[in-house]
Design a protein around this motif. Structure first.
Motif, PDB file in Angstrom:
ATOM      1  N   PRO A 117      40.375 -16.057   3.961  1.00  0.00           N
ATOM      2  CA  PRO A 117      41.516 -15.936   2.959  1.00  0.00           C
ATOM      3  C   PRO A 117      42.254 -17.149   2.616  1.00  0.00           C
ATOM      4  O   PRO A 117      43.225 -17.057   2.107  1.00  0.00           O
ATOM      5  CB  PRO A 117      42.476 -14.809   3.661  1.00  0.00           C
ATOM      6  CG  PRO A 117      42.157 -15.013   5.301  1.00  0.00           C
ATOM      7  CD  PRO A 117      40.746 -15.448   5.285  1.00  0.00           C
TER       8      PRO A 117
ATOM      9  N   CYS B 129      42.874 -18.886   9.091  1.00  0.00           N
ATOM     10  CA  CYS B 129      43.464 -17.790   8.301  1.00  0.00           C
ATOM     11  C   CYS B 129      42.426 -16.584   8.593  1.00  0.00           C
ATOM     12  O   CYS B 129      43.184 -15.309   8.316  1.00  0.00           O
ATOM     13  CB  CYS B 129      43.078 -18.191   6.681  1.00  0.00           C
ATOM     14  SG  CYS B 129      44.229 -19.547   6.205  1.00  0.00           S
ATOM     15  N   GLN B 130      41.140 -16.593   9.131  1.00  0.00           N
ATOM     16  CA  GLN B 130      40.565 -15.651   9.180  1.00  0.00           C
ATOM     17  C   GLN B 130      40.906 -15.026  10.505  1.00  0.00           C
ATOM     18  O   GLN B 130      41.192 -13.663  10.468  1.00  0.00           O
ATOM     19  CB  GLN B 130      38.880 -16.015   9.393  1.00  0.00           C
ATOM     20  CG  GLN B 130      38.513 -16.440   7.923  1.00  0.00           C
ATOM     21  CD  GLN B 130      37.048 -17.063   8.147  1.00  0.00           C
ATOM     22  OE1 GLN B 130      36.462 -17.571   9.197  1.00  0.00           O
ATOM     23  NE2 GLN B 130      36.354 -17.159   6.829  1.00  0.00           N
ATOM     24  N   LYS B 131      41.311 -15.716  11.488  1.00  0.00           N
ATOM     25  CA  LYS B 131      41.756 -15.159  12.722  1.00  0.00           C
ATOM     26  C   LYS B 131      43.151 -14.301  12.529  1.00  0.00           C
ATOM     27  O   LYS B 131      43.228 -13.166  13.075  1.00  0.00           O
ATOM     28  CB  LYS B 131      42.100 -16.146  13.604  1.00  0.00           C
ATOM     29  CG  LYS B 131      42.518 -15.709  14.945  1.00  0.00           C
ATOM     30  CD  LYS B 131      42.910 -16.959  16.070  1.00  0.00           C
ATOM     31  CE  LYS B 131      43.671 -16.704  17.254  1.00  0.00           C
ATOM     32  NZ  LYS B 131      44.190 -17.817  17.986  1.00  0.00           N
ATOM     33  N   GLU B 132      43.952 -14.818  11.706  1.00  0.00           N
ATOM     34  CA  GLU B 132      45.248 -14.271  11.425  1.00  0.00           C
ATOM     35  C   GLU B 132      45.165 -13.203  10.298  1.00  0.00           C
ATOM     36  O   GLU B 132      46.317 -12.653  10.241  1.00  0.00           O
ATOM     37  CB  GLU B 132      46.409 -15.261  11.148  1.00  0.00           C
ATOM     38  CG  GLU B 132      46.509 -16.238  12.227  1.00  0.00           C
ATOM     39  CD  GLU B 132      47.168 -15.742  13.582  1.00  0.00           C
ATOM     40  OE1 GLU B 132      48.149 -14.858  13.270  1.00  0.00           O
ATOM     41  OE2 GLU B 132      46.884 -15.884  14.676  1.00  0.00           O
ATOM     42  N   SER B 133      44.312 -13.036   9.481  1.00  0.00           N
ATOM     43  CA  SER B 133      44.047 -12.467   8.340  1.00  0.00           C
ATOM     44  C   SER B 133      45.153 -12.498   7.218  1.00  0.00           C
ATOM     45  O   SER B 133      45.985 -11.911   6.886  1.00  0.00           O
ATOM     46  CB  SER B 133      44.145 -10.839   8.840  1.00  0.00           C
ATOM     47  OG  SER B 133      43.037 -10.465   9.494  1.00  0.00           O
ATOM     48  N   LEU B 134      45.256 -13.917   7.165  1.00  0.00           N
ATOM     49  CA  LEU B 134      46.413 -14.505   6.382  1.00  0.00           C
ATOM     50  C   LEU B 134      46.044 -15.500   5.261  1.00  0.00           C
ATOM     51  O   LEU B 134      45.320 -16.642   5.528  1.00  0.00           O
ATOM     52  CB  LEU B 134      47.758 -15.235   7.220  1.00  0.00           C
ATOM     53  CG  LEU B 134      48.695 -15.665   6.551  1.00  0.00           C
ATOM     54  CD1 LEU B 134      49.852 -14.708   6.158  1.00  0.00           C
ATOM     55  CD2 LEU B 134      49.557 -16.510   7.671  1.00  0.00           C
ATOM     56  N   GLU B 135      46.313 -15.508   4.048  1.00  0.00           N
ATOM     57  CA  GLU B 135      46.218 -16.249   2.895  1.00  0.00           C
ATOM     58  C   GLU B 135      47.110 -17.483   2.870  1.00  0.00           C
ATOM     59  O   GLU B 135      48.215 -17.202   3.078  1.00  0.00           O
ATOM     60  CB  GLU B 135      46.162 -15.661   1.788  1.00  0.00           C
ATOM     61  CG  GLU B 135      45.869 -16.553   0.546  1.00  0.00           C
ATOM     62  CD  GLU B 135      46.076 -16.044  -1.003  1.00  0.00           C
ATOM     63  OE1 GLU B 135      45.054 -15.483  -1.521  1.00  0.00           O
ATOM     64  OE2 GLU B 135      47.112 -16.260  -1.451  1.00  0.00           O
TER      65      GLU B 135
END
Length: 377
Positions: A161, A122-128
């Motif tokens: 996230p 999630c942190q790598k993809e900036s996605l919750e």
């Protein structure tokens, strides 16, 4: 020419729409009486025509057991889903693709290791990605026990996230009992266990919007779900001989059957041979451990009426063997070659998985529709 059960090719999967609708209404009414949301499990049918009848709204909520199901039902507009199998890291890109399309797909996990991998992704993809912690209330399968200190450690490993939104359990142990009293014990254990886990997390400062329980046997036995937000169940939509053995339905409630044709006889053994082997029925023998072993299925006439004392006692790949439980020899004149019969399955899910579609009937031999089902993971 009218298309009916007497002229389609066999083996074929038959779905009685009237019985299915009654089963759906029963579970919906049960959830409403308990004051919880019904999140039907769509794995049994893998078919939109069935699923849309189970859902409270076209957008959900729903439960799925494969990402293929999530992807297929998302194409039909279902948004609110839980993928109720522990997440494998390589599947996260498929989860992310659905989330980016606006699907509120939640995943489950039960270890610090999995939580860290989800956090990293999630942190790598900036996605919750929303997460539920799986709780094991009865030692049946995966999950953390309700009183495990590891629950808090898993929650701490989920960093933004990634977001913890709830806890989930499945009372699979309910499949091992067959009385109402025993089912009540399983039901209460499921509720109490998941509520203890939820309290542990809330006391530690975590906000939970979902406290999810479910299995068809406990769902239909539950008397009080205080503290629970939602109920999950799936096989109730069709029912099967295993559920009848558990005691949560009657054999007459089973909506799914396999249409077969008599192709021969074993005179000396008193057998009737059909074209419905284990490739069409599945190898599931779950009822073998119940009080009444139903073999590979029970035998009905083409109208779906149970024929006393007959069962599918054996199955090869493409051959079904029908015999009499009491050992009598079946008169071949009563079951001539070409005769159509219907077999009630032990387990609706694997039997359905053998077939590309459901032939839908409604209190007659005439086929009113053919509903496609899908495969894969």
């Amino acid at each position: 020419m009218t298309v009916d059960l007497l002229n389609i090719d066999t083996p074929a999967l038959i779905l009685d729409e009237t019985k299915m609708d009654a089963n759906i209404a029963r579970m919906r009414d049960k959830a409403r009486s308990l004051g919880v949301t019904l999140r039907p499990h769509l794995k049994t049918s893998k078919c939109w025509e069935v699923a849309k009848r189970q859902l409270w709204t076209p957008q959900g909520p729903a439960t799925v057991s494969t990402l293929k199901e999530a992807e297929e039902f998302a194409l039909h507009g279902v948004k609110d889903m839980i993928y109720a199998v522990g997440i494998a890291p390589q599947k996260l890109p498929r989860v992310a693709a659905l989330v980016r399309r606006g699907v509120d797909l939640k995943i489950i996990l039960d270890s610090v290791e999995a939580a860290r991998l989800v956090t990293q992704y999630c942190q790598k993809e900036s996605l919750e990605i929303k997460v539920l912690i799986e709780i094991d209330c009865d030692g049946h399968r995966s999950g953390l026990t309700p009183d495990s200190a590891e629950i808090i450690n898993v929650a701490r490993a989920l960093e933004a996230p990634a977001r913890l939104v709830g806890v989930l359990t499945h009372a699979g142990g309910s499949y091992d009992v067959d009385t109402h009293e025993a089912l009540l014990v399983r039901s209460r254990g499921e509720r109490d266990g998941i509520c203890r886990a939820a309290k542990k997390l809330r006391d530690a400062g975590y906000e939970l919007s979902i406290v999810s329980v479910g299995s068809t046997p406990t769902a239909l036995t539950d008397e009080d779900l205080t503290g629970v937000t939602e109920l999950r169940a799936g096989v109730y939509v069709f029912f099967d001989l295993f559920q009848a053995g558990v005691g949560v339905c009657q054999i007459s409630d089973i909506a799914l059957s396999l249409l077969v044709t008599v192709i021969g006889h074993q005179m000396e053994k008193g057998w009737v041979i059909t074209d419905g082997g284990w490739m069409a029925l599945s190898r599931d023998r779950g009822t073998a451990n119940q009080k009444i072993d139903q073999g590979y299925g029970l035998v009905c006439d083409v109208h779906g009426h149970l024929i006393d004392d007959l069962w599918v006692s054996g199955a090869n790949q493409e051959h079904g063997i029908i015999s009499a439980r009491n050992g009598r020899k079946i008169n071949p004149k009563d079951f001539p070659i070409g005769m159509r019969l219907r077999i009630l399955p032990n387990h609706a899910c694997p039997t359905g998985a053998q077939h590309p579609c459901y032939y839908v009937v409604n209190n007659s031999l005439e086929i009113k529709d053919c509903w496609k089902r899908f495969y894969g993971w």
